[in-house]
Design a protein around this motif. Structure first.
Motif, mmCIF file in Angstrom:
data_model
loop_
_atom_site.group_PDB
_atom_site.id
_atom_site.type_symbol
_atom_site.label_atom_id
_atom_site.label_comp_id
_atom_site.label_asym_id
_atom_site.label_seq_id
_atom_site.Cartn_x
_atom_site.Cartn_y
_atom_site.Cartn_z
ATOM 1 N N UNK A 238 39.032 -41.189 15.679
ATOM 2 C CA UNK A 238 40.300 -41.832 15.387
ATOM 3 C C UNK A 238 41.339 -41.217 16.438
ATOM 4 N N UNK A 239 41.622 -42.358 16.996
ATOM 5 C CA UNK A 239 42.371 -41.900 18.364
ATOM 6 C C UNK A 239 43.964 -41.991 18.005
ATOM 7 N N UNK A 240 44.740 -41.220 18.066
ATOM 8 C CA UNK A 240 46.146 -40.938 17.456
ATOM 9 C C UNK A 240 46.928 -40.561 18.897
ATOM 10 N N UNK A 276 34.719 -34.982 5.834
ATOM 11 C CA UNK A 276 34.396 -35.580 7.050
ATOM 12 C C UNK A 276 34.905 -34.922 8.251
ATOM 13 N N UNK A 277 36.461 -34.775 8.252
ATOM 14 C CA UNK A 277 37.258 -33.769 9.318
ATOM 15 C C UNK A 277 36.493 -32.435 9.395
ATOM 16 N N UNK A 278 36.121 -31.945 8.260
ATOM 17 C CA UNK A 278 35.718 -30.419 8.178
ATOM 18 C C UNK A 278 34.227 -30.347 9.011
ATOM 19 N N UNK A 279 33.556 -31.419 8.588
ATOM 20 C CA UNK A 279 32.124 -31.266 9.496
ATOM 21 C C UNK A 279 31.937 -32.083 10.524
ATOM 22 N N UNK A 280 32.963 -32.871 10.978
ATOM 23 C CA UNK A 280 32.974 -33.373 12.342
ATOM 24 C C UNK A 280 32.486 -35.043 12.455
ATOM 25 N N UNK A 281 32.105 -35.357 11.083
ATOM 26 C CA UNK A 281 31.756 -36.912 11.103
ATOM 27 C C UNK A 281 32.802 -37.753 11.660
ATOM 28 N N UNK A 282 34.185 -37.028 11.137
ATOM 29 C CA UNK A 282 35.478 -37.881 11.424
ATOM 30 C C UNK A 282 36.028 -36.855 12.580
ATOM 31 N N UNK A 283 36.319 -37.395 13.703
ATOM 32 C CA UNK A 283 37.131 -36.299 14.868
ATOM 33 C C UNK A 283 38.196 -37.159 15.267
ATOM 34 N N UNK A 284 39.337 -36.455 15.529
ATOM 35 C CA UNK A 284 40.664 -36.878 15.995
ATOM 36 C C UNK A 284 40.577 -36.843 17.564
ATOM 37 N N UNK A 285 41.207 -37.858 18.290
ATOM 38 C CA UNK A 285 41.574 -37.757 19.716
ATOM 39 C C UNK A 285 43.289 -38.040 19.904
ATOM 40 N N UNK A 286 43.631 -37.362 20.895
ATOM 41 C CA UNK A 286 44.967 -37.644 21.148
ATOM 42 C C UNK A 286 45.180 -37.517 22.645
ATOM 43 N N UNK A 287 44.696 -38.720 23.210
ATOM 44 C CA UNK A 287 44.758 -38.725 24.711
ATOM 45 C C UNK A 287 46.211 -38.846 25.145
ATOM 46 N N UNK A 288 46.594 -38.257 26.279
ATOM 47 C CA UNK A 288 47.893 -38.733 26.776
ATOM 48 C C UNK A 288 48.180 -40.092 27.440
ATOM 49 N N UNK A 289 46.973 -40.625 27.657
ATOM 50 C CA UNK A 289 47.119 -42.323 27.985
ATOM 51 C C UNK A 289 47.865 -42.953 26.750
ATOM 52 N N UNK A 290 47.616 -42.412 25.602
ATOM 53 C CA UNK A 290 47.875 -43.343 24.381
ATOM 54 C C UNK A 290 49.613 -43.240 24.388
ATOM 55 N N UNK A 291 50.284 -42.396 25.039
ATOM 56 C CA UNK A 291 51.692 -42.606 25.251
ATOM 57 C C UNK A 291 51.913 -42.977 26.845
ATOM 58 N N UNK A 292 51.154 -43.651 27.449
ATOM 59 C CA UNK A 292 51.607 -44.117 28.794
ATOM 60 C C UNK A 292 51.989 -45.676 28.721
#
Length: 390
Positions: A238-240, A276-292
């Motif tokens: 999930x990209x945030x 899923x968040x706890x075991x890594x099946x759902x991971x979070x990304x917050x890349x700086x480019x998301x606010x570029x």
């Protein structure tokens, strides 16, 4: 690839001009009234209010965002002469600086939009959506997936999307979908025709680039939960946004609020998402480019590699669509596949139309929409699209 002029706000009759001249000043007042900021922050908000209406872009001296993305070169230009995407990005960065979000100080990291985001989760409408979710469990799996897809598409009109769709949408002025590749997308989501192991040793990966927080994030998470729970994908990313952006764009904190809301409501989906968040099946990304202030065509190599590794990237919402195809005045019939050919892998867009940018329509659909509504269909939020480039 055909070219098209970049959207700007110079035309006083344009949607972009209205956002800059009316929506942004109104937002500053709303933020100022929602939180008891101190005199320093209130003065800074007042200065930004005057500047957005009367002045030119004046970047803060000690904020390296402007140098990282080479935006300081626009200093001194009218907000209305800037590319619309640049102007909006700069405005939100200025607003965060005004309230002290980037610190140092006691207001560092305090989201000025958080009161609005949390309020959306505590409404009768939000409760009704979860009630609709309970009813959905009685339907066959294919119908559930289609309903959840439409719930994600319509965001905070998710209660409409959870109704089972019994007929194919038609891309006419009578249909809310101006383009409908839903059958192709459903096939990609199910992984039709794939080997059991997926396309990599680790199985199938979905990238979902989120749009808004609050009630709009809930159906996105429910769709992810369904895809993981029924083994359509082995993992999801999930990209945030790395910090608050465009009022309601979802951050990590907003995602945790949404998951907690689902858990507190007693939903099985909430507990599965937590696991899923706890075991890594759902991971979070917050890349700086998301606010570029740039389109995805200019994404850096590491973000490109993330998308290239996915079996499908699903981009949610209006802003992500603008960044996917380019914030330009395309002819509405410009092929979607043509303007997204640069994207490193299969990509799909779920979007409610809230700005001028549009591609991938048939000439007949465009003509019918214009005849029925003029150009209002582009920005009213009453139309939507599902587009796929496999």
């Amino acid at each position: 690839m055909p070219d098209a002029p970049v959207i700007r706000g110079a035309d006083a009759t344009s949607f972009a001009h209205a956002v800059l001249a009316e929506r942004h000043p109104a937002l500053i007042r709303k933020v100022r009234d929602a939180t008891p900021y101190g005199p320093q922050q209130r003065r800074a908000l007042g200065e930004l209010l005057r500047n957005t209406v009367e002045g030119a872009l004046t970047p803060p001296a000690e904020d390296d965002w402007w140098d990282t993305w080479n935006v300081r070169r626009h200093a001194g230009r009218s907000w209305f002469d800037l590319p619309f995407l640049v102007a909006e990005s700069c405005f939100y960065r200025q607003l965060l600086c005004a309230v002290g979000y980037f610190g140092p100080g006691p207001w560092q990291g305090v989201d000025p939009f958080r009161p609005f985001k949390l309020a959306e989760l505590d409404t009768p409408e939000a409760a009704a959506e979860l009630t609709a979710l309970d009813a959905l469990s009685a339907h066959p799996l294919p119908d559930r997936l289609k309903a959840l897809l439409h719930g994600s598409l319509w965001g905070n009109r998710a209660d409409l999307g959870f109704r089972i769709q019994t007929a194919e949408g038609e891309s006419t002025a009578a249909s809310p979908l101006v383009a409908d590749d839903s059958e192709s997308l459903l096939s990609l989501l199910r992984g039709d025709g794939r080997p059991d192991t997926g396309s990599s040793p680790d199985g199938r990966t979905l990238c979902l680039v989120a749009d808004n927080a609050g009630r709009e994030l809930i159906p996105d998470l429910l769709l992810v939960d369904h895809l993981l729970a029924h083994a359509h994908f082995d993992r999801a990313v999930l990209h945030l946004k790395p910090y608050p952006y465009f009022v309601s764009d979802a951050t990590t904190a907003d995602t945790l609020d949404a998951v907690r809301h689902l858990v507190t409501a007693g939903t099985e989906a909430g507990h599965r998402l937590y696991s899923a968040l706890s075991d890594g099946r759902l991971t979070l990304r917050a890349h700086p480019f998301s606010c570029a202030p740039f389109p995805y065509a200019e994404m850096p190599a590491d973000l490109r590699a993330d998308f290239a590794a996915a079996d499908l990237t699903l981009l949610k919402g209006d802003l992500n669509y603008r960044r996917l195809v380019g914030d330009r005045r395309w002819s509405a019939t410009t092929p979607f596949g043509e303007v997204t050919s640069y994207f490193p892998g299969p990509v799909a867009a779920l979007r409610t139309l809230k700005s001028d940018v549009i591609t991938g329509l048939t000439p007949e659909t465009e003509a019918a929409l214009v005849a029925a509504e003029g150009q209002r269909w582009r920005t009213s939020g009453t139309r939507a699209l599902i587009q796929v480039r496999a």
